[in-house]
Design an enzyme around this catalytic site. Structure first.
Site, PDB file in Angstrom:
ATOM      1  N   HIS A  67      -8.049  15.220  -6.271  1.00 56.64           N
ATOM      2  CA  HIS A  67      -8.285  13.829  -6.683  1.00 56.64           C
ATOM      3  C   HIS A  67      -7.656  13.511  -8.031  1.00 56.64           C
ATOM      4  O   HIS A  67      -7.227  12.389  -8.271  1.00 56.64           O
ATOM      5  CB  HIS A  67      -9.783  13.538  -6.723  1.00 56.64           C
ATOM      6  CG  HIS A  67     -10.364  13.379  -5.364  1.00 56.64           C
ATOM      7  ND1 HIS A  67     -10.148  12.255  -4.604  1.00 56.64           N
ATOM      8  CD2 HIS A  67     -11.123  14.202  -4.612  1.00 56.64           C
ATOM      9  CE1 HIS A  67     -10.750  12.396  -3.446  1.00 56.64           C
ATOM     10  NE2 HIS A  67     -11.354  13.573  -3.417  1.00 56.64           N
ATOM     11  N   ASP A  70      -5.747   2.834  -2.095  1.00 53.12           N
ATOM     12  CA  ASP A  70      -4.325   2.850  -2.464  1.00 53.12           C
ATOM     13  C   ASP A  70      -3.673   1.520  -2.104  1.00 53.12           C
ATOM     14  O   ASP A  70      -2.510   1.452  -1.742  1.00 53.12           O
ATOM     15  CB  ASP A  70      -3.608   4.016  -1.772  1.00 53.12           C
ATOM     16  CG  ASP A  70      -3.689   3.922  -0.252  1.00 53.12           C
ATOM     17  OD1 ASP A  70      -4.448   3.066   0.256  1.00 53.12           O
ATOM     18  OD2 ASP A  70      -2.991   4.690   0.442  1.00 53.12           O
ATOM     19  N   ASP A 117      -5.505  10.331  -8.637  1.00 56.84           N
ATOM     20  CA  ASP A 117      -5.801   9.329  -9.668  1.00 56.84           C
ATOM     21  C   ASP A 117      -4.588   9.115 -10.566  1.00 56.84           C
ATOM     22  O   ASP A 117      -4.271   7.993 -10.951  1.00 56.84           O
ATOM     23  CB  ASP A 117      -6.998   9.798 -10.522  1.00 56.84           C
ATOM     24  CG  ASP A 117      -8.306   9.679  -9.763  1.00 56.84           C
ATOM     25  OD1 ASP A 117      -8.276   9.116  -8.648  1.00 56.84           O
ATOM     26  OD2 ASP A 117      -9.339  10.145 -10.275  1.00 56.84           O
ATOM     27  N   ASN A 142      -3.755  13.314  -2.203  1.00 57.44           N
ATOM     28  CA  ASN A 142      -5.170  13.491  -2.538  1.00 57.44           C
ATOM     29  C   ASN A 142      -5.732  14.760  -1.912  1.00 57.44           C
ATOM     30  O   ASN A 142      -6.446  15.523  -2.550  1.00 57.44           O
ATOM     31  CB  ASN A 142      -5.956  12.278  -2.018  1.00 57.44           C
ATOM     32  CG  ASN A 142      -6.703  11.588  -3.140  1.00 57.44           C
ATOM     33  OD1 ASN A 142      -6.808  12.122  -4.234  1.00 57.44           O
ATOM     34  ND2 ASN A 142      -7.214  10.410  -2.864  1.00 57.44           N
ATOM     35  N   ARG A 174      12.484  -3.170  -6.213  1.00 52.63           N
ATOM     36  CA  ARG A 174      12.493  -2.318  -7.410  1.00 52.63           C
ATOM     37  C   ARG A 174      11.235  -1.472  -7.504  1.00 52.63           C
ATOM     38  O   ARG A 174      11.283  -0.286  -7.823  1.00 52.63           O
ATOM     39  CB  ARG A 174      12.644  -3.182  -8.667  1.00 52.63           C
ATOM     40  CG  ARG A 174      14.097  -3.461  -9.044  1.00 52.63           C
ATOM     41  CD  ARG A 174      14.207  -3.729 -10.543  1.00 52.63           C
ATOM     42  NE  ARG A 174      13.292  -4.755 -11.014  1.00 52.63           N
ATOM     43  CZ  ARG A 174      13.585  -6.064 -10.990  1.00 52.63           C
ATOM     44  NH1 ARG A 174      14.743  -6.472 -10.511  1.00 52.63           N
ATOM     45  NH2 ARG A 174      12.730  -6.943 -11.436  1.00 52.63           N
ATOM     46  N   ASP A 183       0.828  -1.202   0.000  1.00 53.49           N
ATOM     47  CA  ASP A 183       0.000   0.000   0.000  1.00 53.49           C
ATOM     48  C   ASP A 183       0.860   1.248   0.000  1.00 53.49           C
ATOM     49  O   ASP A 183       2.039   1.211   0.299  1.00 53.49           O
ATOM     50  CB  ASP A 183      -1.113  -0.101   1.045  1.00 53.49           C
ATOM     51  CG  ASP A 183      -0.854   0.525   2.385  1.00 53.49           C
ATOM     52  OD1 ASP A 183      -1.597   0.173   3.320  1.00 53.49           O
ATOM     53  OD2 ASP A 183       0.068   1.352   2.502  1.00 53.49           O
TER      54      ASP A 183
END
Lengths: 195, 336
Positions: free
Chosen positions: B202, B232, B206, B197, B253, B189
């Site tokens: 937003h 997320d 996004d 955000n 990575r 996450d």
């Protein structure tokens, strides 16, 4: 072809012969679906294929079938709205006959992309008429024979109708009006909107 | 003659009484005949201005009049008045205007009640034809709407990122378990995503999610699955795992690349990623809930140790987390 026309054929089969028969027609015509959408446009080739499939499945001669569809369109309670729209054509059966020339234009007023067969009424004598039909689907003359028969009944007029065959894509129906007020006919109130 | 040309007319004598009326006008009053009554008692003139006297009425000649019947249901009418051929005589021609649809019902009118030149019948025809066509369209729209909702419910793809959604991930995970495959389940996450955000909007959020998704897709192998399972939150299903070090490399990575600032409309969005992984081979009998829960424990450990890192699940971690009684929210991802 407009979805309204394809769907009318579907409703004729469902209302007169039942949903299973229609499902069989849809399979025979290789539609890939069962329900026509009234407000969609379909490929022109579909309609003749569907009509041929109906004729096959119901084992009815094509011309007879077309006439039955015409009668159904006017007389079945499920299509009361259509009967009413036709009755707006005139107060009497003769007025209605004279309104047929305008029918394709009237239909276009309601649904802009709906194309109906071109119709022309000729008057040969006091009670003798003929109607010529030019349409994309063969047998539209037979269909209008059915429509006229049912509308005459609706107005209470006694008529003799005869399909005189086809020449150069033009089908001709002869109409003899024997009695304008033969029967009571069905009522038509301007204000009673069909649901 | 007037009754044929204008079936909805009235003729007034010089003192304002109705001396004759067309056949349709006569149908307007059910209580008592209109003929013989003062015009202004039967009709109220609303416009051009309120007219209450005969003189006022006479002055309104040739103007468009708005009238209302005094008798219920108080239908509104349009009219025009002209002087008649006789001395002081007035003729008013009336029409229903737009209220014709209701009027034909109220007064049970037929086509014969309208002059042949009147477009009222055509208008009624149009109203009915249009209503029928509209109803057919409405039904089509309703069916399409229903089909759309059903399609969305069955969708396996997250529309924002193009990754699998929760449902899509669930179905692949259960297939992997059922086939007894050797795979890794990584729960990742984003850190600081909420700040992006909240402060940048937003659209920026996004965009970040889309960039992160494309990073993940580039770093995993073609037979792996990446899913966005919550706002997320991402789940990666990495197949054919012989060497855990490979998994750690992939995770590292991804985390490194996510750490690089993402430019959105010239502004830098900074997020990082924390990840936890569990391996299916560590279970005799694996269940989806167990795997997801354990990956969560490992993810929590990554966060706990300062974010932006990757941790493998171990029994020791579980023991520690249970001992600490740290509430471990099993990621309750909102359905997308």
């Amino acid at each position: 072809m407009h979805g309204l026309i394809n769907r009318a054929i579907q409703r004729f089969v469902v209302d007169s012969y039942g949903a299973p028969q229609w499902a069989a027609v849809a399979r025979r015509a290789d539609l890939g679906f069962v329900e026509f959408e009234a407000m969609w446009t379909y490929d022109d080739a579909i309609t003749p294929r569907v009509l041929a499939a109906v004729s096959d499945i119901l084992d009815r001669p094509y011309d007879e079938l077309m006439e039955d569809i015409g009668t159904y369109l006017v007389s079945h309670p499920n299509l009361e709205a259509l009967r009413r729209l036709l009755r707006f054509g005139g107060v009497t059966f003769v007025e209605f006959l004279h309104s047929l020339d305008d029918l394709p234009d009237r239909a276009r007023l309601a649904v802009a992309d709906l194309t109906l067969p071109r119709l022309e009424l000729r008057e040969h004598g006091p009670h003798q008429y003929s109607l010529t039909c030019v349409g994309d689907i063969p047998g539209c003359g037979h269909l209008f024979t059915g429509v006229l028969r049912a509308m005459a009944d609706d107005y209470g007029a006694l008529v003799f109708l005869e399909h005189r065959g086809e020449a150069d894509g033009v089908e001709t129906v002869s109409i003899a009006l024997l009695e304008a007020d033969y029967a009571e006919g069905r009522g038509f109130e301007l204000g009673a909107q069909a649901s | 003659m007037l009754s044929v040309l204008c079936p909805m007319h009235v003729v007034l004598c010089p003192d304002g009484l109705i001396t004759s009326a067309g056949p349709t006008t006569q149908k307007l009053s059910r209580q008592q005949p209109v003929v013989g009554r003062p015009f202004l008692d039967v009709f109220e003139i609303k416009r051009p201005r309120e007219i209450t006297t005969l003189e006022g009425l006479r002055e309104a000649a040739a103007m468009k009049l708005h009238l209302q019947l005094r008798e219920p249901p108080h239908r509104e009418l349009k009219g025009v008045l002209m002087e008649g051929p006789d001395e002081g005589q007035m003729i008013v021609n009336l029409s229903f205007g737009i209220s014709v649809v209701d009027a034909v019902q109220d007064y049970k009118l037929t086509a014969a009640d309208f002059a042949p030149t009147d477009l009222a019948i055509e208008m009624l025809y149009l109203v009915e034809a249009k209503s029928a066509a509209m109803e057919a369209s409405r039904q089509l729209n309703r069916r399409l709407q229903g089909a759309r909702v059903a399609a969305e419910e069955q969708a396996l793809t997250d529309t924002l990122t193009g990754l699998r959604n929760r449902r899509g991930m669930d179905s692949i995970l259960s297939d992997l378990i059922a086939d007894g495959e050797n795979f890794a389940l990584m729960h990742m996450d984003l850190d600081y995503f909420k700040a992006v955000n909240d402060t940048m909007g937003h659209a920026a959020g996004d965009y970040v999610l889309q960039q992160v998704a494309s990073i993940m897709l580039k770093e995993v192998r073609s037979h792996d699955t990446v899913a966005r399972v919550g706002g997320d939150e991402f789940v990666l299903l990495l197949r054919d795992v012989e060497e855990p070090a490979v998994i750690d490399q992939i995770a590292t990575r991804i985390i490194e690349r996510i750490r690089e600032p993402i430019l959105f409309e010239g502004e830098r969005c900074k997020v990082s990623g924390s990840a936890g992984t569990t391996l299916s081979r560590n279970y005799e009998v694996a269940t989806a809930d167990q795997l997801l829960g354990d990956a969560d424990v490992a993810l929590y450990e990554s966060k706990h140790r300062g974010r932006g890192r990757h941790t493998f699940f171990s029994e020791e971690l579980r023991a520690r987390s249970e001992a600490a009684k740290i509430p471990l929210p099993r990621a309750q991802a909102p359905q997308m």
